[in-house]
Enzyme design. Structure first.
Site, PDB file in Angstrom:
ATOM      1  N   LYS A 155      -8.358  81.448  98.774  1.00  0.00           N
ATOM      2  CA  LYS A 155      -8.891  81.453  97.418  1.00  0.00           C
ATOM      3  C   LYS A 155     -10.199  80.669  97.409  1.00  0.00           C
ATOM      4  CE  LYS A 155      -6.295  81.144  93.827  1.00  0.00           C
ATOM      5  NZ  LYS A 155      -6.625  82.404  93.177  1.00  0.00           N
ATOM      6  N   SER A 156     -11.150  81.157  96.637  1.00  0.00           N
ATOM      7  CA  SER A 156     -12.477  80.545  96.620  1.00  0.00           C
ATOM      8  C   SER A 156     -12.458  79.101  96.140  1.00  0.00           C
ATOM      9  CB  SER A 156     -13.436  81.377  95.766  1.00  0.00           C
ATOM     10  OG  SER A 156     -12.985  81.451  94.430  1.00  0.00           O
ATOM     11  N   THR A 157     -11.550  78.749  95.243  1.00  0.00           N
ATOM     12  CA  THR A 157     -11.478  77.368  94.749  1.00  0.00           C
ATOM     13  C   THR A 157     -11.312  76.392  95.900  1.00  0.00           C
ATOM     14  OG1 THR A 157     -10.515  78.108  92.672  1.00  0.00           O
ATOM     15  CG2 THR A 157     -10.174  75.800  93.244  1.00  0.00           C
ATOM     16  N   ARG A 214     -14.360  76.815  98.862  1.00  0.00           N
ATOM     17  CA  ARG A 214     -15.629  76.168  98.515  1.00  0.00           C
ATOM     18  C   ARG A 214     -15.575  74.655  98.662  1.00  0.00           C
ATOM     19  NH1 ARG A 214     -18.114  80.055  93.887  1.00  0.00           N
ATOM     20  NH2 ARG A 214     -17.182  81.941  94.720  1.00  0.00           N
ATOM     21  N   LEU A 223       2.402  78.705 105.646  1.00  0.00           N
ATOM     22  CA  LEU A 223       0.972  78.620 105.360  1.00  0.00           C
ATOM     23  C   LEU A 223       0.328  77.543 106.229  1.00  0.00           C
ATOM     24  CD1 LEU A 223       1.582  78.502 101.524  1.00  0.00           C
ATOM     25  CD2 LEU A 223       0.778  80.505 102.790  1.00  0.00           C
ATOM     26  N   GLU A 224      -0.771  77.890 106.863  1.00  0.00           N
ATOM     27  CA  GLU A 224      -1.533  76.928 107.655  1.00  0.00           C
ATOM     28  C   GLU A 224      -2.749  76.531 106.838  1.00  0.00           C
ATOM     29  OE1 GLU A 224      -1.072  80.197 109.060  1.00  0.00           O
ATOM     30  OE2 GLU A 224       0.839  79.674 109.940  1.00  0.00           O
ATOM     31  N   GLN A 259      -4.423  84.605  98.528  1.00  0.00           N
ATOM     32  CA  GLN A 259      -4.102  85.904  97.944  1.00  0.00           C
ATOM     33  C   GLN A 259      -3.590  86.859  99.016  1.00  0.00           C
ATOM     34  OE1 GLN A 259      -7.027  89.026  96.397  1.00  0.00           O
ATOM     35  NE2 GLN A 259      -6.226  88.097  94.521  1.00  0.00           N
ATOM     36  N   TYR A 275       8.816  95.176 112.047  1.00  0.00           N
ATOM     37  CA  TYR A 275       9.213  93.806 112.363  1.00  0.00           C
ATOM     38  C   TYR A 275      10.713  93.624 112.159  1.00  0.00           C
ATOM     39  CZ  TYR A 275       8.486  88.820 113.017  1.00  0.00           C
ATOM     40  OH  TYR A 275       8.511  87.539 113.516  1.00  0.00           O
ATOM     41  N   LYS A 311      11.129  87.039 115.558  1.00  0.00           N
ATOM     42  CA  LYS A 311      11.605  85.652 115.561  1.00  0.00           C
ATOM     43  C   LYS A 311      11.363  84.901 114.258  1.00  0.00           C
ATOM     44  CE  LYS A 311       7.433  84.616 118.136  1.00  0.00           C
ATOM     45  NZ  LYS A 311       6.954  84.330 119.468  1.00  0.00           N
TER      46      LYS A 311
END
Length: 185
Positions: free
Chosen positions: A108-110, A113, A133-134, A153, A167, A173
């Site tokens: 996301k741009s927020t 940036r 999430l990384e 997103q 998958y 895994k």
């Protein structure tokens, strides 16, 4: 492959439980980093569970043999990621990807940036689970991540045919992962 619209995403969430919980509109606009349904994607939320990287006990990161000692577990409304470091987190939403769909994630741009980059590998056809999430802080300053708000997103690309081996069929895994999942070999 065709990118799917809000109408399709809404239908798949309601009829096939592709996203749970599902937010039927884009929420935020000044109150929070936006999340929920958008015109051609879905802004997922980051849960309040994190694994923050630290290098106090290890000198090398080995993806074939990562130690949980490389991370500090944290739970809270705001996560502070140290300068030039990263954290793992998970989505609030559980995803079930159809057999003829590939989902990709973009930041996301927020956050982008501010030098905060989110990386997620593609959500493969037939995969389901909470998304790990990384989150990378590329700046020389500590960075805030707001739990239960938008982080990235998901875009859904539909093929005109199902793949030969999904998958789910190959019992990958990371199938059905429920928490923040470290690398597996």
């Amino acid at each position: 492959m065709t990118i799917k619209s809000d109408k399709w995403i809404r239908m798949m969430a309601r009829e096939r439980k592709m996203i749970e919980p599902f937010i039927d509109r884009n929420v935020g606009k000044g109150e929070a980093v936006s999340f929920g349904l958008s015109s051609y994607g879905y802004d997922l939320r980051v849960a309040d569970e994190y694994k923050i990287f630290h290098n106090a006990l290890n000198s090398v990161i080995d993806p074939k043999e990562i130690s949980s000692d490389s991370f500090v577990d944290f739970q809270g409304e705001v996560c502070i990621i140290p300068p030039n470091s990263f954290a793992l987190a998970r989505s609030v939403e559980y995803f079930r990807i159809p057999e003829n769909v590939l989902a990709i994630c973009v930041g996301k741009s927020t956050y982008a940036r501010c030098g905060i980059i989110t990386n997620v590998t593609p959500l493969e056809p037939g995969w389901e689970g909470y998304v790990t999430l990384e989150i990378s802080n590329t700046t020389p300053l500590p960075a805030k991540i707001y739990s239960n708000e938008g982080l990235c997103q998901i875009l859904f690309l539909e093929s005109d045919e199902a793949c030969e081996v999904s998958y789910g069929h190959k019992q990958g895994k990371y199938q059905g992962q429920t928490g923040i999942t470290l690398p597996k070999v």
